[in-house]
Design a protein around this motif. Structure first.
Motif, short mmCIF file in Angstrom:
data_model
loop_
_atom_site.label_atom_id
_atom_site.label_comp_id
_atom_site.label_asym_id
_atom_site.label_seq_id
_atom_site.Cartn_x
_atom_site.Cartn_y
_atom_site.Cartn_z
N PHE A 75 0.83 -1.22 0.00
CA PHE A 75 0.00 0.00 0.00
C PHE A 75 0.86 1.26 0.00
O PHE A 75 0.68 2.17 -0.81
N THR A 81 -4.22 -1.38 -3.03
CA THR A 81 -5.19 -1.35 -1.95
C THR A 81 -5.12 -2.61 -1.08
O THR A 81 -4.91 -3.72 -1.62
N THR A 149 -6.03 8.03 3.55
CA THR A 149 -6.82 8.47 2.40
C THR A 149 -8.30 8.57 2.78
O THR A 149 -9.05 9.32 2.16
N ASP A 154 -9.55 1.89 -0.07
CA ASP A 154 -8.26 1.55 0.53
C ASP A 154 -8.44 0.85 1.86
O ASP A 154 -7.53 0.82 2.69
N THR A 231 -4.47 -2.73 9.20
CA THR A 231 -5.16 -1.67 8.46
C THR A 231 -6.13 -0.91 9.37
O THR A 231 -6.35 0.29 9.18
#
Ligand SMILES: Nc1ncnc2c1ncn2[C@@H]1O[C@H](COP(=O)(O)OP(=O)(O)OP(=O)(O)O)[C@@H](O)[C@H]1O
Ligand SMILES: [Mg+2]
Lengths: 344, 242
Positions: A75, A81, A149, A154, A231
């Motif tokens: 990423f 992504t 973002t 994403d 994430t």
């Protein structure tokens, strides 16, 4: 009838799972719910290797780390992504597990477990001490930050609740897959290897191939979980993903609930993660530093006194007094186990 | 008769360190016969089975199955080629049901679960263990375990079946039942069998021919009556109180 019975626990999980966010209002509790579900997921991933196949890996956190770092690097540097990154990460971890499995299977029992811990520690050392790995900046102890973002594309979701649904979906997938495997030739071969690999081989089981298969599947799912896990923080570092805690916890939860059963890992994590969270809040940092020691001890105790876990204990209890009132529960518990009772 | 040979053991030797467990043994196995393999404890009988079945390779010599050298081949491959075996010390998958134990064998020929289950049921019926299909491997009595060993091996649809003391430990009635069972299965499946046994009555009764091992060396081979009358065999084995 049989399939119906089997899907009742799954239906309960999904329905209850979907309603949890309406009850838990605060961000803190939602974060805890995410932990509970992702540990259910990891414990279930470990179960494929340690439970079904009997390969007692204690360092499977290494695949969480690999999954996390691969996703992060893809990423951060390639703009790939995490939705795709997590699949690539799963495949990379799977491949790594096969490469590692090959020499490690020569080791028996405890040595296999120790080797898997050693491997994880090596990864932790490398990722914690080297600022760059293969020429890619991974930040050493500073870790690696995901650029923000805020786009769902994403995997940067707007709320804890959304992340929660994501890990819940992962859990359902790994459970459905586990159930499918358990009832297929592969699952029979896994169990035969767990029971007696020489006898299995004499009946045509390619032991090495199926051990590697178990490694691959387990590592793949574990790594995908690692990808999603970091994430949610938009940040990864070595201590967070390669530490003993994660590895020991997934094993402990799986065994406590009942290894080698579909629902054991789910039950184990459901009981233990809240306790773990509460302890962390109550005792703070000092205890957290001791946590891998505590997990190690807890693991030993469970294995000594409850080797079949809670589900195993319940099963035994029910087998002792098979009354009409508990029969449906008995059926559900048995179905959750070895691919179901059957009238084949 | 040589074109009728399905398995040939050629000058096979196995050393464990200094111990020569099997010493330059050769014999041929003919299609659809029962070959008895006898000899006192430690004679090397099980070791010979282990080498044929691929548990470990011989130190020297060749094992030829249907014209193909199989010494040193992995046991799962040997199984797929068509050699099934049972263990002297039963090796059940204890946490699995009897049916599931047998299905593991059946999966070597059938990919689908339903087909493997069907095969397992059929084989269990054949060995008279169907009534225990849903019991766990760990719950079986010794005679039942022996039947399950045979059932699992049969489920792999072998052409050659290696039976290692499947009769030992059974009472006389069970011995008779088992002898009948083996003969019946052999006839129906057109199986070739090597059977290791200490129960003389059974082995003399069942075998078309007999090979005698003593301390790793083949000391006699022939029809049951010939072997029983062989002075060397009487002295080294039969005389010893059997
Ligand atoms: N894996 C091994 N390592 C070392 N020695 C072995 C091994 N397997 C067998 N032996 C030895 O080889 C010899 C032959 O053993 P084997 O088991 O083949 O005898 P057997 O004829 O089957 O005897 P029994 O009638 O008692 O079953 C014995 O002396 C045994 O101790
Ligand atoms: Mg023996």
């Amino acid at each position: 009838m049989k399939t119906l019975k089997k899907f009742i626990p799954m239906a309960i999980l999904i329905v209850v799972g979907l309603f949890v966010p309406t009850v838990l209002k605060s961000q803190f509790y939602m974060q805890s719910a995410i932990y509970v579900v992702i540990y259910m997921y990891w414990a279930s991933s470990w179960n494929i290797l340690g439970g079904y196949t009997g390969l007692f890996a204690l360092g499977n956190g290494v695949y969480i780390g690999v999954g996390a770092y691969v996703t992060a690097v893809l990423f951060v540097y390639c703009g790939i992504t995490p939705w795709i990154g997590m699949i690539i990460a799963g495949l990379v971890a799977g491949l790594l597990s096969v490469l590692i499995g090959y020499p490690v299977f020569k080791l028996k029992g405890m040595y296999y477990s120790l080797a898997s811990i050693a491997l994880m520690s090596v990864f932790e050392l490398i990722f914690n001490n080297e600022m760059e790995i293969f020429g890619v900046y991974t930040g050493g102890p500073n870790g690696l930050r995901f650029p923000v973002t805020g786009r769902a594309l994403d995997m940067q979701l707007s709320s804890k609740t959304s992340y929660y649904y994501l890990v819940l979906a992962l859990l359902v997938i790994v459970l459905l897959f586990s159930d499918y495997i358990q009832n297929s030739k592969t699952g029979f071969y896994f169990r035969s290897i767990r029971a007696n690999q020489d006898a299995a081989a004499s009946l045509g089981v390619n032991v090495l191939k199926y051990k590697l298969t178990a490694h691959f599947i387990s590592a793949f799912f574990t790594a995908v979980g690692g990808a999603v896990y970091v994430t949610t923080f938009l940040y990864v570092n070595a201590k967070q993903v390669f530490g003993m805690d994660l590895s020991f916890s997934m094993v402990l939860f799986c065994i406590l609930g009942g290894a080698n059963t579909l629902w054991g890992p789910v039950i184990g994590a459901l009981l233990m993660v809240p306790i773990q969270q509460a302890l962390r809040v109550a005792a703070g940092v000092e205890l957290a530093a001791l946590s891998s020691l505590i997990y190690g001890l807890a693991l030993c105790l469970v294995m000594l006194f409850m080797p079949d876990g809670l589900l195993g204990a319940i099963k035994k209890l029910i087998a002792k007094r098979k009354t009409a009132t508990v029969a449906p529960l008995a059926a559900a518990v048995t179905d959750a186990g070895q691919g179901g009772a059957e009238d084949e | 008769m040589s074109d009728n040979v399905i398995l040939e053991v050629q000058n096979v030797t196995k050393r464990f360190g200094g111990l020569v467990a099997v010493n330059d043994v050769s014999f041929k196995l003919h299609n659809v016969e029962i070959l008895g393999l006898i000899g006192s404890n430690g004679a090397g009988k099980t070791t010979l089975f282990n080498m044929i079945a691929g548990a470990y390779p011989p130190t020297e010599g060749k094992i030829i199955f249907k014209g193909r050298e199989i010494q040193g081949m992995r046991s799962d491959n040997v199984c797929h080629l068509g050699i099934g075996r049972t263990y002297q010390i039963c090796q059940p998958f204890g946490a699995m049901t009897v049916r599931h134990n047998v299905m593991v064998g059946a999966f070597s020929r059938y990919k689908k679960r339903s087909e493997a289950a069907e095969k397992a049921n059929e084989v269990l019926e054949k060995v008279g263990l169907y009534y225990r299909a849903d019991a766990l491997g760990s719950e079986l009595t010794l005679p039942e375990l022996k039947r399950m060993e045979v059932a699992r091996a049969l489920a792999t649809e072998p052409e050659v079946l290696l039976l290692d003391e499947v009769i030992a430990g059974l009472n006389p009635t069970e011995v008779d039942i088992f002898v009948d069972l083996i003969r019946e299965v052999k006839e129906r499946e057109k199986l070739t069998i090597i059977i290791i046994e200490h129960v003389m009555r059974a082995i003399m009764n069942l075998s078309d021919r007999i090979v005698v091992l003593n301390q790793g060396i083949k000391i006699s081979e022939g029809l049951p009556a010939e072997v029983a009358a062989d002075p060397l065999v009487i002295e080294s084995y039969l005389g010893g109180g059997q």
